[in-house]
Design a protein around this motif. Structure first.
Motif, PDB file in Angstrom:
ATOM      1  N   ASN A 107     -19.206 -62.144  13.010  1.00 25.31           N
ATOM      2  CA  ASN A 107     -18.566 -63.626  12.662  1.00 25.31           C
ATOM      3  C   ASN A 107     -19.780 -64.332  11.855  1.00 25.31           C
ATOM      4  O   ASN A 107     -20.876 -64.419  12.439  1.00 25.31           O
ATOM      5  CB  ASN A 107     -18.142 -63.926  13.875  1.00 25.31           C
ATOM      6  N   GLY A 108     -19.160 -64.792  10.817  1.00 24.93           N
ATOM      7  CA  GLY A 108     -20.070 -65.800   9.804  1.00 24.93           C
ATOM      8  C   GLY A 108     -20.991 -65.107   9.091  1.00 24.93           C
ATOM      9  O   GLY A 108     -21.569 -65.671   8.268  1.00 24.93           O
ATOM     10  N   ASP A 109     -21.204 -63.532   8.893  1.00 19.72           N
ATOM     11  CA  ASP A 109     -21.473 -63.179   8.010  1.00 19.72           C
ATOM     12  C   ASP A 109     -21.037 -63.179   6.519  1.00 19.72           C
ATOM     13  O   ASP A 109     -19.886 -63.540   6.647  1.00 19.72           O
ATOM     14  CB  ASP A 109     -21.804 -61.583   8.208  1.00 19.72           C
ATOM     15  N   VAL A 110     -21.966 -63.328   5.609  1.00 22.89           N
ATOM     16  CA  VAL A 110     -21.357 -63.462   4.073  1.00 22.89           C
ATOM     17  C   VAL A 110     -21.427 -62.122   3.461  1.00 22.89           C
ATOM     18  O   VAL A 110     -22.427 -61.538   3.432  1.00 22.89           O
ATOM     19  CB  VAL A 110     -22.332 -64.668   3.558  1.00 22.89           C
ATOM     20  N   LEU A 111     -20.471 -61.968   2.764  1.00 20.86           N
ATOM     21  CA  LEU A 111     -20.257 -60.671   2.317  1.00 20.86           C
ATOM     22  C   LEU A 111     -20.029 -60.652   0.662  1.00 20.86           C
ATOM     23  O   LEU A 111     -19.186 -61.505   0.431  1.00 20.86           O
ATOM     24  CB  LEU A 111     -19.027 -59.893   2.585  1.00 20.86           C
ATOM     25  N   ILE A 112     -20.911 -60.216  -0.182  1.00 21.21           N
ATOM     26  CA  ILE A 112     -20.778 -60.295  -1.736  1.00 21.21           C
ATOM     27  C   ILE A 112     -20.255 -58.871  -2.139  1.00 21.21           C
ATOM     28  O   ILE A 112     -21.008 -57.935  -2.067  1.00 21.21           O
ATOM     29  CB  ILE A 112     -21.938 -60.783  -2.243  1.00 21.21           C
ATOM     30  N   THR A 113     -19.175 -58.777  -2.723  1.00 20.43           N
ATOM     31  CA  THR A 113     -18.514 -57.670  -3.014  1.00 20.43           C
ATOM     32  C   THR A 113     -18.784 -57.202  -4.603  1.00 20.43           C
ATOM     33  O   THR A 113     -18.435 -57.935  -5.397  1.00 20.43           O
ATOM     34  CB  THR A 113     -16.972 -57.407  -2.786  1.00 20.43           C
ATOM     35  N   VAL A 114     -19.334 -55.983  -4.702  1.00 19.41           N
ATOM     36  CA  VAL A 114     -19.704 -55.419  -5.982  1.00 19.41           C
ATOM     37  C   VAL A 114     -18.941 -54.057  -6.475  1.00 19.41           C
ATOM     38  O   VAL A 114     -18.721 -53.268  -5.677  1.00 19.41           O
ATOM     39  CB  VAL A 114     -21.197 -55.325  -6.142  1.00 19.41           C
ATOM     40  N   LEU A 115     -18.302 -54.156  -7.598  1.00 19.06           N
ATOM     41  CA  LEU A 115     -17.502 -52.935  -7.758  1.00 19.06           C
ATOM     42  C   LEU A 115     -18.201 -51.759  -8.489  1.00 19.06           C
ATOM     43  O   LEU A 115     -19.291 -52.414  -9.242  1.00 19.06           O
ATOM     44  CB  LEU A 115     -16.262 -53.265  -8.826  1.00 19.06           C
ATOM     45  N   THR A 174     -19.755 -54.813 -11.630  1.00 21.75           N
ATOM     46  CA  THR A 174     -19.275 -56.048 -11.572  1.00 21.75           C
ATOM     47  C   THR A 174     -18.934 -56.938 -10.150  1.00 21.75           C
ATOM     48  O   THR A 174     -19.222 -56.062  -9.362  1.00 21.75           O
ATOM     49  CB  THR A 174     -17.782 -56.166 -12.334  1.00 21.75           C
ATOM     50  N   VAL A 175     -19.036 -58.039 -10.089  1.00 21.05           N
ATOM     51  CA  VAL A 175     -19.079 -58.888  -8.829  1.00 21.05           C
ATOM     52  C   VAL A 175     -17.630 -59.635  -8.812  1.00 21.05           C
ATOM     53  O   VAL A 175     -17.194 -60.237  -9.703  1.00 21.05           O
ATOM     54  CB  VAL A 175     -20.291 -59.990  -8.907  1.00 21.05           C
ATOM     55  N   LEU A 176     -17.090 -59.085  -7.752  1.00 23.11           N
ATOM     56  CA  LEU A 176     -15.702 -59.736  -7.399  1.00 23.11           C
ATOM     57  C   LEU A 176     -15.549 -60.957  -6.701  1.00 23.11           C
ATOM     58  O   LEU A 176     -14.773 -61.792  -7.040  1.00 23.11           O
ATOM     59  CB  LEU A 176     -15.028 -58.366  -6.729  1.00 23.11           C
ATOM     60  N   CYS A 177     -16.092 -60.715  -5.571  1.00 21.31           N
ATOM     61  CA  CYS A 177     -15.929 -61.992  -4.722  1.00 21.31           C
ATOM     62  C   CYS A 177     -16.959 -62.240  -3.445  1.00 21.31           C
ATOM     63  O   CYS A 177     -17.896 -61.197  -3.376  1.00 21.31           O
ATOM     64  CB  CYS A 177     -14.667 -61.892  -3.841  1.00 21.31           C
ATOM     65  N   ALA A 219     -13.021 -64.767 -10.928  1.00 22.52           N
ATOM     66  CA  ALA A 219     -11.592 -64.298 -11.473  1.00 22.52           C
ATOM     67  C   ALA A 219     -12.010 -63.680 -12.823  1.00 22.52           C
ATOM     68  O   ALA A 219     -11.234 -62.824 -13.334  1.00 22.52           O
ATOM     69  CB  ALA A 219     -10.783 -65.418 -11.874  1.00 22.52           C
ATOM     70  N   THR A 220     -13.184 -64.033 -13.585  1.00 19.86           N
ATOM     71  CA  THR A 220     -13.487 -63.259 -14.806  1.00 19.86           C
ATOM     72  C   THR A 220     -14.384 -61.849 -14.515  1.00 19.86           C
ATOM     73  O   THR A 220     -14.559 -61.285 -15.549  1.00 19.86           O
ATOM     74  CB  THR A 220     -14.649 -64.207 -15.552  1.00 19.86           C
ATOM     75  N   LEU A 221     -14.591 -61.607 -13.371  1.00 25.88           N
ATOM     76  CA  LEU A 221     -15.150 -60.256 -12.891  1.00 25.88           C
ATOM     77  C   LEU A 221     -16.625 -60.266 -13.739  1.00 25.88           C
ATOM     78  O   LEU A 221     -16.353 -59.286 -14.521  1.00 25.88           O
ATOM     79  CB  LEU A 221     -14.183 -59.221 -13.278  1.00 25.88           C
ATOM     80  N   PRO A 222     -17.371 -60.896 -13.544  1.00 27.07           N
ATOM     81  CA  PRO A 222     -18.673 -60.928 -14.433  1.00 27.07           C
ATOM     82  C   PRO A 222     -19.317 -59.567 -14.124  1.00 27.07           C
ATOM     83  O   PRO A 222     -19.345 -59.098 -12.929  1.00 27.07           O
ATOM     84  CB  PRO A 222     -19.478 -62.115 -14.103  1.00 27.07           C
TER      85      PRO A 222
END
Ligand SMILES: [Zn+2]
Ligand SMILES: [Zn+2]
Length: 272
Positions: A43-51, A57-60, A81-84
């Motif tokens: 709980n409280g962990d921060v998740l950065i999603t890479v495709l 690309t970085v999603l969210c 939203a631009t999926l950089p």
């Protein structure tokens, strides 16, 4: 959360394969499990999603809530939203994005959360400006994300809930990136996501581009015979939304007679 604080643990999540990941992102009821973390999330962990697109690309970014072994709850989320590309993301963050899934060192963790707050609307992404990069999997993932699961041709919502969803969405990339389109410019093609019915129609109809197929929904020009007829609509386009070349927003002040169709070849206007 406005800035990351060192108390939070930050993780890189791999979304792969990318098509399953975008589908599962758009449809939370999807049976796909494309997220790989490699560690137990609290709980409280921060998740950065890479495709795993090419380039990556970085999603969210998400903050994990109460989670089970099978599913991670989310209490807050930020989407790019631009999926950089990872390169554009790194340029904003000022640090490198780790290549493997798992926990990020605390000394770079804070900087990795910065782009979600500071650059989310505006990534200077040299990658997306390059025409030759239009047919990569990164471009395809952007088209799918932007479609929000709707068929670009018929407008129907594509069912993304089943295990066969990845075969049910057909992605067409085009030289014109979604964001660079200028509808006054030459119309070559348009990026699209197609449902199975439209995909079959386009293939069996022998259309070489999605744009040719989409124009076939409209009557040909009665004056010059061109099949580039745009449907006219009253009103302004949504700011920031690209205007598809098969439509023409006439603005809010329209003088009579209001045309229904405008030929993209000769400019003839008519109503049926
Ligand atoms: Zn369709
Ligand atoms: Zn015409």
């Amino acid at each position: 959360m406005t800035e990351h604080t060192a108390r939070e643990r930050v993780f890189i999540v791999e979304g792969r394969p990318w098509k399953d990941a975008v589908i599962a992102y758009l449809e939370p009821r999807s049976p796909y499990r494309p997220w790989f973390i490699g560690e137990h999330i609290r709980n409280g962990d921060v998740l950065i999603t890479v495709l795993d697109t090419d380039p990556r690309t970085v999603l969210c970014m998400e903050v994990a809530g109460p989670s089970s072994l099978d599913a991670i709850g989310v209490t807050e989320s930020w989407t790019l939203a631009t999926l950089p590309s990872v390169a554009a993301f790194e340029a904003c963050a000022g640090v490198a994005v780790p290549t493997a899934a798992g926990r990020v060192d605390d000394d770079v963790a804070g900087r990795l959360t910065t782009p979600f707050i500071k650059c989310s609307a505006n990534f200077d992404d040299p990658f997306t400006r390059q025409g030759e990069a239009s047919h990569t999997t990164a471009a395809a993932a952007r088209v799918l994300l932007k479609s929000a699961g709707k068929c670009t041709a018929c407008g129907e919502t594509i069912d993304l809930r089943g295990s066969a969803a990845r075969e049910g969405v057909h992605i067409h990339t085009a030289e014109n990136g979604v964001d660079q389109w200028n509808y006054y410019g030459p119309a070559h093609d348009w990026p699209a996501v197609l449902c199975c019915r439209c995909q079959t129609e386009m293939t069996e109809g022998g259309f070489s581009t999605f744009l040719d197929y989409r124009f076939s929904f409209h009557p040909s020009c009665p004056r010059c015979g061109a099949s580039q007829t745009r449907s006219a609509s009253i009103g302004m386009p949504n700011p920031g939304e690209p205007v598809p070349p098969w439509t023409v927003p006439l603005g809010c002040v329209v003088t009579d007679p209001v045309p229904e169709w405008i030929c993209g070849g000769c400019g003839y206007r008519w109503a049926t």
